[in-house]
Design a protein around this motif. Structure first.
Motif, PDB file in Angstrom:
ATOM      1  N   VAL A 178       9.803  -3.310   0.610  1.00 16.43           N
ATOM      2  CA  VAL A 178       8.843  -3.060  -0.477  1.00 16.43           C
ATOM      3  C   VAL A 178       8.853  -4.112  -1.583  1.00 16.43           C
ATOM      4  O   VAL A 178       8.123  -3.972  -2.569  1.00 16.43           O
ATOM      5  CB  VAL A 178       9.100  -1.669  -1.101  1.00 16.43           C
ATOM      6  CG1 VAL A 178       8.948  -0.575  -0.062  1.00 16.43           C
ATOM      7  CG2 VAL A 178      10.483  -1.597  -1.757  1.00 16.43           C
ATOM      8  N   SER A 204      13.609   7.939  -4.390  1.00 18.55           N
ATOM      9  CA  SER A 204      13.448   8.167  -2.946  1.00 18.55           C
ATOM     10  C   SER A 204      14.736   8.040  -2.146  1.00 18.55           C
ATOM     11  O   SER A 204      14.697   8.126  -0.911  1.00 18.55           O
ATOM     12  CB  SER A 204      12.415   7.179  -2.378  1.00 18.55           C
ATOM     13  OG  SER A 204      12.925   5.852  -2.401  1.00 18.55           O
ATOM     14  N   GLY A 207      14.496   5.020  -0.051  1.00 19.82           N
ATOM     15  CA  GLY A 207      13.492   5.212   0.987  1.00 19.82           C
ATOM     16  C   GLY A 207      13.850   6.236   2.040  1.00 19.82           C
ATOM     17  O   GLY A 207      13.058   6.515   2.937  1.00 19.82           O
ATOM     18  N   VAL A 210      11.948  10.084   1.083  1.00 20.52           N
ATOM     19  CA  VAL A 210      10.539  10.123   0.712  1.00 20.52           C
ATOM     20  C   VAL A 210       9.964  11.478   1.131  1.00 20.52           C
ATOM     21  O   VAL A 210      10.238  11.978   2.228  1.00 20.52           O
ATOM     22  CB  VAL A 210       9.759   8.979   1.388  1.00 20.52           C
ATOM     23  CG1 VAL A 210       8.274   9.059   1.043  1.00 20.52           C
ATOM     24  CG2 VAL A 210      10.326   7.629   0.968  1.00 20.52           C
ATOM     25  N   SER A 218       5.007  10.572   6.404  1.00 20.39           N
ATOM     26  CA  SER A 218       5.486  10.138   5.095  1.00 20.39           C
ATOM     27  C   SER A 218       4.365  10.221   4.063  1.00 20.39           C
ATOM     28  O   SER A 218       3.214   9.849   4.334  1.00 20.39           O
ATOM     29  CB  SER A 218       6.005   8.701   5.158  1.00 20.39           C
ATOM     30  OG  SER A 218       6.358   8.232   3.867  1.00 20.39           O
ATOM     31  N   HIS A 220       4.643   8.466   1.410  1.00 21.13           N
ATOM     32  CA  HIS A 220       4.757   7.134   0.817  1.00 21.13           C
ATOM     33  C   HIS A 220       4.890   7.186  -0.706  1.00 21.13           C
ATOM     34  O   HIS A 220       4.665   6.188  -1.393  1.00 21.13           O
ATOM     35  CB  HIS A 220       3.560   6.250   1.198  1.00 21.13           C
ATOM     36  CG  HIS A 220       3.471   5.960   2.660  1.00 21.13           C
ATOM     37  ND1 HIS A 220       2.594   6.629   3.486  1.00 21.13           N
ATOM     38  CD2 HIS A 220       4.159   5.100   3.448  1.00 21.13           C
ATOM     39  CE1 HIS A 220       2.730   6.188   4.729  1.00 21.13           C
ATOM     40  NE2 HIS A 220       3.678   5.259   4.733  1.00 21.13           N
ATOM     41  N   TYR A 258       0.145   9.034  -0.469  1.00 26.19           N
ATOM     42  CA  TYR A 258      -0.550   7.760  -0.315  1.00 26.19           C
ATOM     43  C   TYR A 258      -0.591   7.349   1.152  1.00 26.19           C
ATOM     44  O   TYR A 258       0.147   7.876   1.986  1.00 26.19           O
ATOM     45  CB  TYR A 258       0.153   6.670  -1.130  1.00 26.19           C
ATOM     46  CG  TYR A 258       0.433   7.049  -2.567  1.00 26.19           C
ATOM     47  CD1 TYR A 258      -0.550   6.961  -3.537  1.00 26.19           C
ATOM     48  CD2 TYR A 258       1.700   7.495  -2.953  1.00 26.19           C
ATOM     49  CE1 TYR A 258      -0.291   7.292  -4.863  1.00 26.19           C
ATOM     50  CE2 TYR A 258       1.967   7.838  -4.271  1.00 26.19           C
ATOM     51  CZ  TYR A 258       0.977   7.737  -5.221  1.00 26.19           C
ATOM     52  OH  TYR A 258       1.239   8.082  -6.514  1.00 26.19           O
ATOM     53  N   SER A 260       0.098   4.220   2.041  1.00 20.77           N
ATOM     54  CA  SER A 260       1.074   3.145   2.243  1.00 20.77           C
ATOM     55  C   SER A 260       1.960   3.023   1.016  1.00 20.77           C
ATOM     56  O   SER A 260       1.644   3.556  -0.055  1.00 20.77           O
ATOM     57  CB  SER A 260       0.352   1.813   2.494  1.00 20.77           C
ATOM     58  OG  SER A 260      -0.337   1.406   1.323  1.00 20.77           O
ATOM     59  N   TYR A 261       3.061   2.288   1.166  1.00 17.49           N
ATOM     60  CA  TYR A 261       3.937   2.014   0.029  1.00 17.49           C
ATOM     61  C   TYR A 261       3.239   1.119  -0.993  1.00 17.49           C
ATOM     62  O   TYR A 261       3.498   1.208  -2.191  1.00 17.49           O
ATOM     63  CB  TYR A 261       5.230   1.356   0.504  1.00 17.49           C
ATOM     64  CG  TYR A 261       6.153   2.286   1.261  1.00 17.49           C
ATOM     65  CD1 TYR A 261       6.397   3.576   0.791  1.00 17.49           C
ATOM     66  CD2 TYR A 261       6.769   1.889   2.440  1.00 17.49           C
ATOM     67  CE1 TYR A 261       7.238   4.430   1.467  1.00 17.49           C
ATOM     68  CE2 TYR A 261       7.617   2.742   3.130  1.00 17.49           C
ATOM     69  CZ  TYR A 261       7.845   4.009   2.650  1.00 17.49           C
ATOM     70  OH  TYR A 261       8.668   4.867   3.322  1.00 17.49           O
ATOM     71  N   SER A 264       1.448   3.269  -3.277  1.00 15.28           N
ATOM     72  CA  SER A 264       2.380   3.938  -4.179  1.00 15.28           C
ATOM     73  C   SER A 264       2.711   3.050  -5.368  1.00 15.28           C
ATOM     74  O   SER A 264       2.701   3.498  -6.522  1.00 15.28           O
ATOM     75  CB  SER A 264       3.663   4.319  -3.429  1.00 15.28           C
ATOM     76  OG  SER A 264       4.595   4.939  -4.289  1.00 15.28           O
TER      77      SER A 264
END
Length: 320
Positions: A178, A204, A207, A210, A218, A220, A258, A260-261, A264
């Motif tokens: 990320v 998180s 990660g 999450v 996920s 995200h 979301y 995708s990350y 986010s």
């Protein structure tokens, strides 16, 4: 490095010549190489204990920085080496275990089978010695690189040398995944990317925690942002811990989801820019402690220790 030729407890733990000597002696399958490898394994074990103790101790004092952490790590390695040379018992257990196995097979009644058993055990012991030597070499390799860089670059290259010491695998993996999104958000908010990485890691669990959607996918949502009445996007319900008058309570809350990350991080950046309650956070974004305390004062989280946790994560894992 302690080798069959040099058992002095003053040998440097990051001596690359000592590591090579240990690997060569391991191939010879001699009692001396067994003792040297077992001692090095004991030193590695002691160093792991000391490292865990350091990580459990607060390190956000006035004189705590990457340079002091690097030299503390080098000191811990040398102390581990010295302690292992005196012995805490682990090396002796390894030596007895490997030696007794060979002796037991050597006295079997059947001469031909006994010869084969001794040979197999010797091969096994040689393999163990090689593996132990390789493990020790890998454990000290990065510290050796940092030490060499420091020697080549002089005192002005301290920060570069410190950055050569590898981060924990889960930290590096999360950062690799990320970091680009954090850099993009940093350009729009002025908040240093590492500050946002640290907050995403805290919210998180690097990660690993999450929030999951109903179908197991996920969300995200790296920042634990809840879905208020004005949120028009996707949502997910999850159990969370909130502190009311300092008392932890479990609740089911609605959180944003979301695709995708990257989304986010973009939504987090927009929240920081557009919500007036975070104006002072942006104003103090150049200082780790000021940023963390600003978030807590603004009510980003109800955990009374939120600022301390965030400051420690950034300083210990992302300050290089």
């Amino acid at each position: 490095m302690i080798t069959p030729a040099d058992n002095s407890n003053t040998a440097l733990a990051i001596d690359s010549k000592g590591l090579e000597s240990l690997k060569q002696s391991a191939r010879q399958n001699s009692p001396d190489s067994l003792k040297a490898a077992a001692t090095q394994f004991e030193a590695l074990f002691v160093n792991m204990i000391m490292k865990s103790m350091r990580e459990a101790t607060p390190q956000d004092g006035l004189f705590d920085n990457q340079q002091t952490k690097m030299y503390t790590s080098m000191l811990d390695q040398q102390l581990s080496q010295n302690m292992a040379s005196r012995g805490i018992g682990l090396a002796d257990v390894l030596i007895r275990q490997l030696s007794s196995t060979q002796m037991a097979t050597a006295v079997t009644p059947d001469g031909a089978d006994a010869t084969k058993a001794v040979s197999d055990t010797s091969d096994l012991r040689a393999e163990i010695l090689r593996n132990m030597a390789e493990r020790n070499a890998l454990a000290h390799q990065r510290s050796s690189e940092a030490h060499a860089m420091q020697a080549r670059g002089g005192v002005n290259n301290t920060t570069t040398a410190a950055s050569a010491v590898s981060k924990p695998a889960h930290v590096q993996a999360f950062q690799d995944k990320v970091a680009a999104h954090a850099e993009e958000a940093s350009r729009t908010t002025g908040i240093p990317a590492k500050f946002m990485l640290g907050q995403a890691a805290l919210e998180s669990g690097w990660g690993k925690r999450v929030i999951r959607t109903a179908d197991g996918g996920s969300s995200h949502n790296l920042f634990g942002i809840k879905a208020g009445a004005n949120w028009k996007g996707k949502t997910v319900d999850a159990v969370t811990t909130e502190y009311v008058d300092g008392v932890a309570q479990k609740r089911v809350e609605k959180f944003r989801a979301y695709d995708s990350y990257a989304d986010s991080f973009r939504d987090y950046a927009q929240l920081m820019r557009n919500n007036p309650r975070y104006e002072k956070v942006l104003a103090n974004a150049s200082d780790v402690k000021g940023f963390a305390q600003g978030l807590q004062r603004a009510g980003y989280a109800t955990d009374p220790n939120y600022a301390t946790k965030l400051t420690n994560i950034i300083n210990r894992n992302l300050s290089a």
